[in-house]
Motif scaffolding. Structure first.
Motif, PDB file in Angstrom:
ATOM      1  N   UNK D 129       7.641 -45.719  -3.893  1.00  0.00           N
ATOM      2  CA  UNK D 129       6.682 -46.801  -3.614  1.00  0.00           C
ATOM      3  C   UNK D 129       6.247 -47.551  -4.864  1.00  0.00           C
ATOM      4  N   UNK D 130       5.941 -46.847  -5.921  1.00  0.00           N
ATOM      5  CA  UNK D 130       5.383 -47.479  -7.110  1.00  0.00           C
ATOM      6  C   UNK D 130       6.410 -48.376  -7.818  1.00  0.00           C
ATOM      7  N   UNK D 131       7.677 -48.231  -7.490  1.00  0.00           N
ATOM      8  CA  UNK D 131       8.724 -48.925  -8.230  1.00  0.00           C
ATOM      9  C   UNK D 131       9.501 -49.942  -7.411  1.00  0.00           C
ATOM     10  N   UNK D 132       9.198 -50.048  -6.149  1.00  0.00           N
ATOM     11  CA  UNK D 132      10.042 -50.905  -5.324  1.00  0.00           C
ATOM     12  C   UNK D 132       9.228 -51.602  -4.240  1.00  0.00           C
ATOM     13  N   UNK D 133       7.970 -51.864  -4.532  1.00  0.00           N
ATOM     14  CA  UNK D 133       7.059 -52.339  -3.498  1.00  0.00           C
ATOM     15  C   UNK D 133       7.527 -53.636  -2.857  1.00  0.00           C
ATOM     16  N   UNK D 134       8.027 -54.538  -3.659  1.00  0.00           N
ATOM     17  CA  UNK D 134       8.410 -55.833  -3.095  1.00  0.00           C
ATOM     18  C   UNK D 134       9.565 -55.706  -2.112  1.00  0.00           C
ATOM     19  N   UNK D 135      10.562 -54.969  -2.516  1.00  0.00           N
ATOM     20  CA  UNK D 135      11.711 -54.808  -1.621  1.00  0.00           C
ATOM     21  C   UNK D 135      11.326 -54.020  -0.372  1.00  0.00           C
ATOM     22  N   UNK D 136      10.486 -53.010  -0.559  1.00  0.00           N
ATOM     23  CA  UNK D 136      10.052 -52.209   0.596  1.00  0.00           C
ATOM     24  C   UNK D 136       9.324 -53.096   1.599  1.00  0.00           C
ATOM     25  N   UNK D 137       8.564 -54.027   1.097  1.00  0.00           N
ATOM     26  CA  UNK D 137       7.779 -54.912   1.981  1.00  0.00           C
ATOM     27  C   UNK D 137       8.671 -55.728   2.913  1.00  0.00           C
TER      28      UNK D 137
END
Lengths: 343, 343, 343, 343
Positions: D129-137
């Motif tokens: 989560x802390x490293x890929x928030x934009x893509x996860x969104x």
């Protein structure tokens, strides 16, 4: 003297092998396991990998010819079937299961299995070493006591025999490590389920209940109903039994202590603790000791007892070897001098 | 609403802070610790390092002015002295120690300390939430119950009140995690001493004995002597209480279950387990639940009861917050919806 | 042969007494504890209450006259002061602390204490039994190794000595039960703090680091820096050391195993496990065994090693007795035949 | 928003239900278990008996119509097959297994199973989560990270990305509670085998190795081989990862701390501990926190890192919910505010 262990893959058997392999008068001749025959002991018990043994099939003829004593450490029901043919051949049998401990109809009722042949059942001597040494010395079949009954009876028998307790039901609240449930794969034995957990099981149904009642009546000379509740506590080994009984008029704490002293003066494995020091399972861990303490509660006229044993040693394998010693006329402590492992 | 916690360095206080910091209607205003004033909360409780609090000196004037409710989580004796001045100023006080739970002479006898001022003692309401909600809603001093009595009374009160049990002594055998002994430095609390160990302590002398007897008589409407033996089991949290009582003629297991159902139909934290499923402390760990089960032993005419709680939650901090909710007219479960942590 | 134990109240001393009291050639003459002199052994170690000993004051004259061997199991610094006067009198001294294991300036730097007198330091032999038997057999002062170094060095020495590892830093990641922290009252040793917990401590500062480096250089014939991180895991006993080193070109897993086999062919306490079976601390618990395994990671050209010992036995008391045996010319296994306690 | 959990009988699923049932924006619509369909949740997880759910058969059509998000908490291989059909229908899928974390051929090699369809594999975003928030969104398939990689990568990525570490192999020594092995019946998960025990497993073969290497290369911008050794320690929950890497010239401890601070300034679940306080798994137990600490060892020019998480929360269910929050645009901490449970 050659001995064999039958049912050689459970925790109790591991202890038997640990103890017997260092016993001064004994040679482990055969380890029998039908499920894992052919495997090396170290595969089943890596902690004993330095002992060179291979598990074998059950072979009654071979055992009858080659060994003097057989320990049965198999689940209930196995010894009923396998023990008699061996005993017929003159092999001394020490059974760690419950098959030979009860009257046949009581066994059937509490174990849900057929009892062993009556002839052999009648031969069997109950192996509570401190209380039956003479008979054990002559016995060809020794019914090693259950773990909870060992602790409970060692505490209760001197008092019941002396008539100190009213004939009302006794409350026996047991706490056991999980090794008592065996090494089988059960959800309830997983670390995640046992760690940080305490719980009762088999409430009102545990098969050690009639065992306690039978021996109390037989040797205590007075019938007591027993209300027995076992609990699992998050540890591998050890049993603590807390017992509650109503005192007869006139009995003091000192009187009760005197009963214990008289009963166990010569008993090398019974430690009567100083007042105010209560038995702790870790202080007997790995040893054949049974630690005892009691308190008279004047507010209620009851005695509170506590007994601690290692369920796999004094409650199983250790007492089995103690019975072997009695049977063979060896020093009672032969092979059993290991001190408790603490911490 | 501003609250304070006094005695903020023990395990129970850690739980209070954990719960209160997430409570929807509460703000933690002060954490008082005379021994560690000036330190950050995270130094004492690193698991709560993300909460920004600093421990403070005891200052009755400041607290009286700035907070609405004070929780006392200090050793016995502290609240006797510190609580009354605060209560005088209209601050609601919830005491987690034993000071306000007993008749003064009984307190003196079992705690070996001077009781609190009678005027305030008379004000105090016993905070067994499920049994005293109305009085708690009005109380200015709430005596939060002991951990063992909480479990034992929740199981026993419905049956005693219904007259199901003969007026003979009840046996209460308790098993507790070591956190009940506090966070103080004692040999007996070391990991090496507790791990793999079970043992009784304070046999016949535990101060929760008169607490159980008092409430049974008061609310159960019948006097019972209690024989209470606490045991430490190798876990951090949780209490299992096993209770034994003689049934009056004519009572069946179903009757007893009906008493429980009637008593706890509306109780959000009491879980009456399905038959044959016995309470396990790990299944309530970290939550405010109390799990209950019983069995009637027809052989002896006794009922065997079991109750499991988390000693630090329902047995201390959780019930204290439940009492706060009752006192403030908030939903009983406010701030207490955390589920058990398993495994 | 009469022996004494100095500093007789810690966990390591308890093990010494457990082992020595069953040793075939030894008599425990004195247990010395300045803090608890006059108390019975059973008060300090209830698990050993059946052994009749009373703790005594330190009395160098008496010891010098009456005993042949003294074990020092006291905190670092004590033996520096107390050992030389005894050694002067011809008493063999086995020191379980770190005082005699390092060069004086290194000791000062890592222990923060004054080193022992140089004359006696020069006499001391490092007691890694499998690697220094000849010198130990002549030594009057034996510096028993630290627990972590015992495990790490037994695994590493054969490989370093053979030149299998590049001279880059070795990573030693240790996992220890809490008994290594002693029986003193520290917050970090409480059950509530250790249970369910794993954590590193003394990172980059642990005093066993220079001990490993010194012996690797001395006996391995090649200097390696050691990056050592110890961790506490929630158990009472046992150490698992995981080691990582870069292989020199051309070395295969079989080559490394051959180094181990050659080194330990005659070593009764070293068990080289079958491939794919990794050491487990519980499989050596209570015994003097050291279990070893390794794996060559072809992706990275590194070897991963694991060694398991009981920190109180092979890592302390057991190895001390093994050294006594070597010193006296007795069989190396005398008094050390206890098998691991499992489960 | 309606969610479903597939594979609802493991420990990780229990945590998902615990967390989701208190999530402010979520309704648990279905719990799917092919093996135990029809049973009540409370039968599988008695600690959650108060939640009224019944396990259901897998029914892709029903789920596709009725739920918005599906969590896959089944063994490796299940989501490869079951996830794509659901994702086709527009259901957001969060996979807690390893199927969607690796390149297909690497998955095949380390998991020994066929990889999922490439089209969907290419859609999957790695859910650290802390490293890929934009893509996860934006993602429709989220590959939730493994437990060990979560801890190791959170510690390592800021340093690798900054170029602080030489491109030599990194040593990752992991210590995990046994819940990581699941709730299945295996000898190695029994209490008797895990208690008092520490041991390595899958040495050189653990499937989390390539997962760490892949993400380090991808996001750290530098290829590092990882030497990963996992160990089981005797606790139910928690992972401590100790990492070792060689520092590039010129990097100080402060520089490294600054990398961490910069990376995690806004991260609500990352706690950078004060110097000298090392992460302890019990201080994150039951919470979504990851605690970090490091030390530069000047003697060797290496950095030693430690990261602690709850393997079932930040290492599985908690991070999955964190990813749900990111995907839905909710506050990152929604439903995840539970504090650690201590002691």
């Amino acid at each position: 003297m050659n001995v064999a262990v039958v049912g050689a893959t459970g925790y109790g058997s591991g202890e038997l092998v640990r103890i017997l392999s260092r016993h001064p008068h004994v040679k482990i001749h055969s380890l029998v396991s039908s499920s894992r025959a052919g495997e090396r002991l170290g595969t089943v018990f890596p902690h004993l990998a330095h002992l060179e043994h291979t598990l074998e099939e059950w072979n009654v003829d071979k055992l009858a010819k080659q060994v003097d004593v057989v320990f049965f450490a198999a689940p209930a029901g196995v010894s009923s079937e396998w023990l008699p043919p061996l005993a017929e051949e003159g092999v001394v049998a020490i059974d760690l299961a419950g098959d030979f401990r009860l009257e046949p109809e009581v066994y059937q009722q509490w174990y849900g299995q057929n009892p062993p042949p009556t002839a052999w059942l009648n031969q069997a001597q109950y192996g509570l070493s401190e209380w039956n040494a003479e008979a054990i010395a002559q016995a060809d079949v020794i019914a090693n006591p259950g773990c909870y009954p060992t602790a409970a009876l060692l505490a209760l028998l001197p008092l019941v025999q002396a008539g100190a307790l009213e004939a009302t039901p006794l409350v026996i609240d047991g706490k056991s490590g999980i090794s008592g449930a065996g090494r089988g794969l059960k959800l309830g034995s997983l670390f995640g389920e046992v760690e940080g957990n305490v719980f009762s099981y088999k409430v009102g149904k545990h098969q050690h209940t009639p065992e306690m009642e039978r021996i109390l009546a037989l040797w205590g000379k007075e019938s007591h109903r027993v209300i027995f509740t076992p609990q699992i506590v998050p540890m591998s080994r050890g049993i603590l039994v807390t017992g509650y009984g109503k005192l007869r008029q006139g009995w003091s704490e000192k009187d009760l202590r005197d009963c214990w002293k008289a009963a166990y003066e010569q008993a090398p494995f019974i430690r009567l603790l100083e007042e105010d020091r209560w038995p702790r399972t870790k202080e007997v861990r790995g040893s054949n000791f049974c630690d005892l303490q009691l308190h008279v509660d004047h507010r209620t006229g009851h005695v509170v007892l506590a007994a601690a044993i290692d369920n796999l040693v004094k409650g199983a394998a250790g007492q089995a070897v103690q019975n072997l010693n009695l049977r063979m006329g060896w020093p009672e402590t032969a092979g059993l001098t290991m001190d408790p492992l603490f911490p």
